[in-house]
Design a protein around this motif. Sequence first.
Motif, PDB file in Angstrom:
ATOM      1  N   GLU A 217      34.907  45.002  45.613  1.00  0.00           N
ATOM      2  CA  GLU A 217      34.931  44.668  44.188  1.00  0.00           C
ATOM      3  C   GLU A 217      35.686  43.367  43.907  1.00  0.00           C
ATOM      4  OE1 GLU A 217      37.053  47.101  40.915  1.00  0.00           O
ATOM      5  OE2 GLU A 217      35.005  47.873  40.965  1.00  0.00           O
ATOM      6  N   ASP A 220      42.982  41.755  44.444  1.00  0.00           N
ATOM      7  CA  ASP A 220      43.853  41.771  43.269  1.00  0.00           C
ATOM      8  C   ASP A 220      44.908  40.672  43.328  1.00  0.00           C
ATOM      9  OD1 ASP A 220      45.940  42.669  44.876  1.00  0.00           O
ATOM     10  OD2 ASP A 220      45.861  44.732  44.163  1.00  0.00           O
ATOM     11  N   VAL A 226      40.216  45.399  47.085  1.00  0.00           N
ATOM     12  CA  VAL A 226      39.886  46.459  46.127  1.00  0.00           C
ATOM     13  C   VAL A 226      38.449  46.910  46.384  1.00  0.00           C
ATOM     14  CG1 VAL A 226      39.725  47.125  43.711  1.00  0.00           C
ATOM     15  CG2 VAL A 226      41.463  45.476  44.424  1.00  0.00           C
ATOM     16  N   LYS A 228      35.395  49.764  45.515  1.00  0.00           N
ATOM     17  CA  LYS A 228      34.885  50.785  44.606  1.00  0.00           C
ATOM     18  C   LYS A 228      34.224  51.858  45.452  1.00  0.00           C
ATOM     19  CE  LYS A 228      31.889  51.430  40.577  1.00  0.00           C
ATOM     20  NZ  LYS A 228      30.929  50.752  39.649  1.00  0.00           N
ATOM     21  N   THR A 229      34.776  53.083  45.427  1.00  0.00           N
ATOM     22  CA  THR A 229      34.286  54.180  46.253  1.00  0.00           C
ATOM     23  C   THR A 229      33.843  55.340  45.371  1.00  0.00           C
ATOM     24  OG1 THR A 229      36.336  55.460  46.482  1.00  0.00           O
ATOM     25  CG2 THR A 229      36.104  53.503  47.881  1.00  0.00           C
ATOM     26  N   GLY A 232      36.600  56.668  43.385  1.00  0.00           N
ATOM     27  CA  GLY A 232      37.293  55.754  42.495  1.00  0.00           C
ATOM     28  C   GLY A 232      37.685  54.463  43.179  1.00  0.00           C
ATOM     29  N   ARG A 233      38.441  53.643  42.473  1.00  0.00           N
ATOM     30  CA  ARG A 233      38.874  52.356  43.008  1.00  0.00           C
ATOM     31  C   ARG A 233      40.024  52.553  43.994  1.00  0.00           C
ATOM     32  NH1 ARG A 233      39.278  50.057  38.525  1.00  0.00           N
ATOM     33  NH2 ARG A 233      37.337  48.889  38.533  1.00  0.00           N
ATOM     34  N   ARG A 235      42.794  50.497  46.566  1.00  0.00           N
ATOM     35  CA  ARG A 235      43.430  49.231  46.927  1.00  0.00           C
ATOM     36  C   ARG A 235      43.968  49.333  48.349  1.00  0.00           C
ATOM     37  NH1 ARG A 235      44.292  46.193  42.157  1.00  0.00           N
ATOM     38  NH2 ARG A 235      43.789  47.463  40.315  1.00  0.00           N
TER      39      ARG A 235
END
Length: 243
Positions: A217, A220, A226, A228-229, A232-233, A235
């Motif tokens: 994604e 940061d 980061v 996207k799974t 959810g996100r 890090r």
Amino acid sequence: MTWPEGYGRRILAEVDSTMAEAARLAPSLAGPEWIMARGQTAARGRRGRHWVMPEGNLAATLVMRVSEPPAIVALRSFVASLALFDAVAAVTGQAGGLALKWPNDVLLNGGKLAGILLESSGANLAIGIGVNLAFAPGAEEVEPGAVRPVSLMSETGVRVTPEEFLEYLAAAYAGREAQFTTFGFGPIRTAWLDRAARLGQPVVARTGRAETRGTFETVDDTGQLVLKTPKGRVRIPAADVYL
């Protein structure tokens, strides 16, 4: 190409590794210095892996004093990545086919052209850089699943000596370092993401025995990957990324 003001340069015929030499020299240096070797007998990459260094390729380390917190110092991997991108683009006259792979590889036509290794000790930072200028290691010399190695010569036909390439790299790094120290990580992050490999596409991040699959994604503002799974996100501060 003009050598950047304030940066030293040391060219060695052979050394165990430029990173080791940087550690030995760091206490006596008055300012940042590039150390390049035409041959290395004990080169290494990330996580202590053996680094293959045929003659004609670049093996260099920039050693410098830093005063920022460790989290900020570590962001210089992105500074170095951008400098490598800039240097290769300048040498070849084009940026096509170049991409940056998180956290610290430079890709050319989908293959690994260069790698970066950061090590810090107290107030000293060493940025080790290896570039396949003339030759690429064979597939049997890299770990299974790793990006295939390529060389600048094989992919572009451009022939450049390590000494010549170092001049382009040193100039590019000095410019990106000035940008980083003046404006912070924001502009570096934006420029890096503009050149990122597989942004918006599926990747696999592995840390030891753990594996995370997701869509790349962004990176940061602390340099973390980061993803996207389905859960959810996520890090990820450090990992090996497989494309």
